[in-house]
Design a protein around this motif. Structure first.
Motif, PDB file in Angstrom:
ATOM      1  N   ARG A  44      11.187  32.765  65.793  1.00 14.55           N
ATOM      2  CA  ARG A  44      10.966  32.093  64.505  1.00 14.55           C
ATOM      3  C   ARG A  44       9.508  32.197  64.091  1.00 14.55           C
ATOM      4  NH1 ARG A  44      13.412  28.344  61.272  1.00 14.55           N
ATOM      5  NH2 ARG A  44      12.068  26.827  60.257  1.00 14.55           N
ATOM      6  N   LEU A  45       8.602  31.970  65.034  1.00 17.79           N
ATOM      7  CA  LEU A  45       7.180  32.028  64.736  1.00 17.79           C
ATOM      8  C   LEU A  45       6.740  33.443  64.390  1.00 17.79           C
ATOM      9  CD1 LEU A  45       4.357  30.668  64.725  1.00 17.79           C
ATOM     10  CD2 LEU A  45       4.223  31.233  67.162  1.00 17.79           C
ATOM     11  N   LEU A  46       7.176  34.418  65.179  1.00 18.23           N
ATOM     12  CA  LEU A  46       6.710  35.792  65.002  1.00 18.23           C
ATOM     13  C   LEU A  46       7.316  36.476  63.790  1.00 18.23           C
ATOM     14  CD1 LEU A  46       6.750  36.904  68.738  1.00 18.23           C
ATOM     15  CD2 LEU A  46       4.736  36.537  67.300  1.00 18.23           C
ATOM     16  N   ARG A  47       8.409  35.956  63.265  1.00 18.17           N
ATOM     17  CA  ARG A  47       9.000  36.555  62.070  1.00 18.17           C
ATOM     18  C   ARG A  47       8.233  36.198  60.806  1.00 18.17           C
ATOM     19  NH1 ARG A  47      14.004  34.626  60.898  1.00 18.17           N
ATOM     20  NH2 ARG A  47      14.230  36.292  59.357  1.00 18.17           N
ATOM     21  N   GLY A  48       7.220  35.385  60.928  1.00 23.38           N
ATOM     22  CA  GLY A  48       6.353  35.176  59.784  1.00 23.38           C
ATOM     23  C   GLY A  48       6.765  34.003  58.924  1.00 23.38           C
ATOM     24  N   PRO A  49       6.323  34.011  57.671  1.00 23.43           N
ATOM     25  CA  PRO A  49       6.428  32.810  56.838  1.00 23.43           C
ATOM     26  C   PRO A  49       7.865  32.457  56.487  1.00 23.43           C
ATOM     27  CG  PRO A  49       5.745  34.677  55.510  1.00 23.43           C
ATOM     28  CD  PRO A  49       5.728  35.134  56.944  1.00 23.43           C
ATOM     29  N   GLY A  50       8.051  31.177  56.297  1.00 21.47           N
ATOM     30  CA  GLY A  50       9.324  30.656  55.800  1.00 21.47           C
ATOM     31  C   GLY A  50       9.067  29.811  54.570  1.00 21.47           C
ATOM     32  N   GLY A  51       9.999  28.928  54.290  1.00 17.13           N
ATOM     33  CA  GLY A  51       9.815  28.039  53.138  1.00 17.13           C
ATOM     34  C   GLY A  51      10.730  28.415  51.999  1.00 17.13           C
ATOM     35  N   ARG A  52      10.735  27.583  51.000  1.00 15.71           N
ATOM     36  CA  ARG A  52      11.598  27.786  49.843  1.00 15.71           C
ATOM     37  C   ARG A  52      10.993  28.831  48.917  1.00 15.71           C
ATOM     38  NH1 ARG A  52      16.481  26.069  50.738  1.00 15.71           N
ATOM     39  NH2 ARG A  52      16.797  26.033  48.486  1.00 15.71           N
ATOM     40  N   GLN A  85       4.256  40.643  50.267  1.00 14.99           N
ATOM     41  CA  GLN A  85       4.835  39.428  49.685  1.00 14.99           C
ATOM     42  C   GLN A  85       5.412  38.490  50.738  1.00 14.99           C
ATOM     43  OE1 GLN A  85       7.463  40.153  46.219  1.00 14.99           O
ATOM     44  NE2 GLN A  85       6.631  42.232  46.173  1.00 14.99           N
ATOM     45  N   GLY A  86       5.383  38.897  51.994  1.00 17.29           N
ATOM     46  CA  GLY A  86       5.897  38.048  53.063  1.00 17.29           C
ATOM     47  C   GLY A  86       7.402  38.070  53.184  1.00 17.29           C
ATOM     48  N   LEU A  87       8.052  39.129  52.682  1.00 17.39           N
ATOM     49  CA  LEU A  87       9.513  39.207  52.725  1.00 17.39           C
ATOM     50  C   LEU A  87      10.027  40.061  53.884  1.00 17.39           C
ATOM     51  CD1 LEU A  87      10.233  39.670  48.901  1.00 17.39           C
ATOM     52  CD2 LEU A  87      10.198  37.551  50.237  1.00 17.39           C
ATOM     53  N   LEU A  88       9.245  41.048  54.312  1.00 17.15           N
ATOM     54  CA  LEU A  88       9.601  41.891  55.453  1.00 17.15           C
ATOM     55  C   LEU A  88       8.552  41.728  56.549  1.00 17.15           C
ATOM     56  CD1 LEU A  88      10.753  45.245  53.776  1.00 17.15           C
ATOM     57  CD2 LEU A  88      12.167  43.316  54.503  1.00 17.15           C
ATOM     58  N   VAL A  89       8.987  41.946  57.782  1.00 17.76           N
ATOM     59  CA  VAL A  89       8.089  41.837  58.928  1.00 17.76           C
ATOM     60  C   VAL A  89       7.378  43.177  59.125  1.00 17.76           C
ATOM     61  CG1 VAL A  89       7.941  41.302  61.389  1.00 17.76           C
ATOM     62  CG2 VAL A  89       9.699  40.204  59.983  1.00 17.76           C
ATOM     63  N   ASP A  90       6.046  43.137  59.295  1.00 16.40           N
ATOM     64  CA  ASP A  90       5.325  44.390  59.529  1.00 16.40           C
ATOM     65  C   ASP A  90       5.597  44.905  60.944  1.00 16.40           C
ATOM     66  OD1 ASP A  90       3.477  43.209  61.408  1.00 16.40           O
ATOM     67  OD2 ASP A  90       2.314  42.443  59.727  1.00 16.40           O
ATOM     68  N   LEU A 123       6.449  42.620  68.489  1.00 16.20           N
ATOM     69  CA  LEU A 123       6.261  41.391  69.262  1.00 16.20           C
ATOM     70  C   LEU A 123       7.498  40.502  69.193  1.00 16.20           C
ATOM     71  CD1 LEU A 123       2.592  40.267  68.476  1.00 16.20           C
ATOM     72  CD2 LEU A 123       3.530  40.952  70.687  1.00 16.20           C
ATOM     73  N   ALA A 124       8.069  40.370  67.982  1.00 21.08           N
ATOM     74  CA  ALA A 124       9.229  39.507  67.800  1.00 21.08           C
ATOM     75  C   ALA A 124      10.452  40.041  68.526  1.00 21.08           C
ATOM     76  CB  ALA A 124       9.538  39.353  66.304  1.00 21.08           C
ATOM     77  N   ARG A 125      10.451  41.339  68.808  1.00 17.41           N
ATOM     78  CA  ARG A 125      11.591  41.922  69.514  1.00 17.41           C
ATOM     79  C   ARG A 125      11.448  41.824  71.031  1.00 17.41           C
ATOM     80  NH1 ARG A 125      14.017  48.124  68.981  1.00 17.41           N
ATOM     81  NH2 ARG A 125      15.960  47.668  70.115  1.00 17.41           N
ATOM     82  N   TRP A 126      10.238  42.027  71.550  1.00 22.99           N
ATOM     83  CA  TRP A 126      10.085  42.176  73.004  1.00 22.99           C
ATOM     84  C   TRP A 126       9.493  40.966  73.706  1.00 22.99           C
ATOM     85  CZ3 TRP A 126      13.262  45.621  74.100  1.00 22.99           C
ATOM     86  CH2 TRP A 126      13.394  46.799  73.331  1.00 22.99           C
ATOM     87  N   LEU A 127       8.784  40.091  73.003  1.00 25.80           N
ATOM     88  CA  LEU A 127       8.205  38.925  73.661  1.00 25.80           C
ATOM     89  C   LEU A 127       9.228  37.821  73.947  1.00 25.80           C
ATOM     90  CD1 LEU A 127       5.583  37.771  74.776  1.00 25.80           C
ATOM     91  CD2 LEU A 127       5.085  36.837  72.500  1.00 25.80           C
ATOM     92  N   PRO A 128      10.071  37.431  72.987  1.00 27.54           N
ATOM     93  CA  PRO A 128      11.012  36.338  73.252  1.00 27.54           C
ATOM     94  C   PRO A 128      11.954  36.553  74.438  1.00 27.54           C
ATOM     95  CG  PRO A 128      10.832  36.719  70.898  1.00 27.54           C
ATOM     96  CD  PRO A 128      10.091  37.836  71.564  1.00 27.54           C
ATOM     97  N   PRO A 129      12.439  37.782  74.718  1.00 26.18           N
ATOM     98  CA  PRO A 129      13.386  37.903  75.831  1.00 26.18           C
ATOM     99  C   PRO A 129      12.761  38.014  77.209  1.00 26.18           C
ATOM    100  CG  PRO A 129      13.166  40.027  74.741  1.00 26.18           C
ATOM    101  CD  PRO A 129      12.345  39.041  73.953  1.00 26.18           C
ATOM    102  N   ARG A 175      13.640  41.181  58.233  1.00 32.19           N
ATOM    103  CA  ARG A 175      13.131  40.251  57.227  1.00 32.19           C
ATOM    104  C   ARG A 175      12.378  39.100  57.882  1.00 32.19           C
ATOM    105  NH1 ARG A 175      18.503  40.981  55.772  1.00 32.19           N
ATOM    106  NH2 ARG A 175      19.054  38.997  56.721  1.00 32.19           N
ATOM    107  N   THR A 176      11.458  38.522  57.114  1.00 29.65           N
ATOM    108  CA  THR A 176      10.855  37.252  57.506  1.00 29.65           C
ATOM    109  C   THR A 176      11.834  36.134  57.158  1.00 29.65           C
ATOM    110  OG1 THR A 176       9.836  36.924  55.340  1.00 29.65           O
ATOM    111  CG2 THR A 176       8.553  38.150  56.990  1.00 29.65           C
ATOM    112  N   ARG A 177      11.476  34.935  57.553  1.00 30.95           N
ATOM    113  CA  ARG A 177      12.320  33.795  57.175  1.00 30.95           C
ATOM    114  C   ARG A 177      12.337  33.601  55.662  1.00 30.95           C
ATOM    115  NH1 ARG A 177       9.956  29.250  59.254  1.00 30.95           N
ATOM    116  NH2 ARG A 177       8.142  30.348  60.061  1.00 30.95           N
ATOM    117  N   LEU A 178      11.215  33.886  55.003  1.00 30.30           N
ATOM    118  CA  LEU A 178      11.195  33.830  53.537  1.00 30.30           C
ATOM    119  C   LEU A 178      12.095  34.917  52.958  1.00 30.30           C
ATOM    120  CD1 LEU A 178      10.077  32.674  50.904  1.00 30.30           C
ATOM    121  CD2 LEU A 178       8.123  34.230  51.126  1.00 30.30           C
ATOM    122  N   GLY A 179      12.098  36.088  53.579  1.00 31.00           N
ATOM    123  CA  GLY A 179      12.995  37.151  53.136  1.00 31.00           C
ATOM    124  C   GLY A 179      14.449  36.748  53.241  1.00 31.00           C
ATOM    125  N   ASP A 180      14.811  36.054  54.318  1.00 31.09           N
ATOM    126  CA  ASP A 180      16.178  35.534  54.445  1.00 31.09           C
ATOM    127  C   ASP A 180      16.523  34.626  53.266  1.00 31.09           C
ATOM    128  OD1 ASP A 180      16.629  36.819  56.837  1.00 31.09           O
ATOM    129  OD2 ASP A 180      16.289  35.058  58.086  1.00 31.09           O
TER     130      ASP A 180
END
Length: 309
Positions: free
Chosen positions: A31-39, A131-136, A142-148, A195-200
């Motif tokens: 959740r953290l590494l996927r970047g920004p969220g919010g409405r 725009q914070g919609l896709l993850v660089d 990092l978001a793929r290999w660190l959490p597991p 996608r980031t959480r904002l992208g979702d």
């Protein structure tokens, strides 16, 4: 003391506690590494169909370009073959140019189409990343290999304990079950992020707002019912399966046979596209279903790998 020499119940208690920690930590890290969220605000209304398709995933960008070229009569379906009609095209996007070039070169396999379109897709990605919609790319890795990582350690230790238990003729059923849960968690946490959480959130809002467009596309009796922009947007949001016309169905069967006939691929957003909170590492690419952490450790207790004598 070597954990592999612990008694079965003692090892199992620690293993279950560490499994819960691994799942909670993995969810939090993704959740953290996927970047920004919010409405989201209203800025999503400025996205064109190819931007929207890119939110759905890179394959959908190619599908959208093919659908638009087909709608405008630039390409046609001859059975299962995609061929040019000879009509002079108006190519509005680098993706359309790459797709048109692939068709004219008879490079019709989907993997080749994606390869030809990849440079154009990379051009489209950068503004959406800004725009914070896709993850660089670095953050996606990092978001793929660190959490597991913690799950991998648990899986290795659990399998080692199972081997010890089997060698000592001890029950290992429950530990084997939790090792399976650990494997599932590692698999889910290691799925690619897109996608980031904002992208979702933006994609969900767009799909919700465009339900009327979806109904129009699904009820269309001829291509003239929709203009090319609206048709491209419908495919970008809901997949090729949303357009039931014969040529589009033939195109869908040729390049996206996994999409159910008469349906659409809107399930790719889901609530967990890219690993939303509450999902054990759900993916973004076109995310499917995801397993919640609460479902991972719901089994009762029993025997586990045998400990020391």
């Amino acid at each position: 003391m070597n954990p592999l020499d612990w008694s079965g119940p003692q090892f199992l208690r620690v293993y279950v506690a560490m499994f819960v920690v691994a799942v909670v930590t993995g969810i939090a890290l993704r959740r953290l590494l996927r970047g920004p969220g919010g409405r989201t605000g209203r800025e999503h209304q400025a996205l064109d169909p190819y931007d929207v398709a890119l939110l759905s995933g890179p394959k959908e960008v190619v599908h959208t370009a093919l659908a638009r070229l087909l709608h405008e009569g630039v390409i046609r379906m001859d059975g299962t073959n995609i061929e040019l009609t000879g009509k002079r095209p108006t190519l509005r996007s680098p993706v359309e140019r790459a797709t048109y070039g692939a068709v004219s070169g008879q490079s019709l396999r989907l993997a080749e189409l994606h390869a030809r379109a990849e440079p154009a897709i990379e051009q489209l990605k950068e503004p959406l990343i800004q725009q914070g919609l896709l993850v660089d790319a670095p953050r996606a890795r990092l978001a793929r290999w660190l959490p597991p990582l913690l799950g991998v350690v648990l899986l290795v230790v659990g399998l080692a304990k199972i081997l010890v238990g089997l060698s000592r003729d001890k029950p290992v059923g429950i530990l084997f079950l939790f090792s399976i849960f650990s494997f599932i968690a590692v698999y889910l946490f290691s799925r690619k992020t897109w996608r980031t959480r904002l992208g979702d959130e933006v994609l969900w809002v767009l799909r919700t707002e465009q339900q009327a467009l979806r109904l129009t596309a699904r009820s269309a009796k001829s291509p003239e019912v929709m203009n090319s922009h609206d048709l491209a947007l419908a495919v970008a949001l809901f997949g090729l399966g949303v357009v039931p016309l014969t040529d589009f169905e033939l195109l869908r069967r040729q390049i996206a046979p996994e999409v159910s006939s008469g349906g659409d691929s809107s399930s790719s957003s889901g609530g967990c596209g890219g690993g939303s909170s509450g999902c054990a590492g759900g993916s973004s690419d076109s995310g499917g279903s995801c397993s919640s952490s609460s479902s991972c450790g719901s089994s009762g207790c029993g025997g586990c790998g045998g400990g020391g004598d």
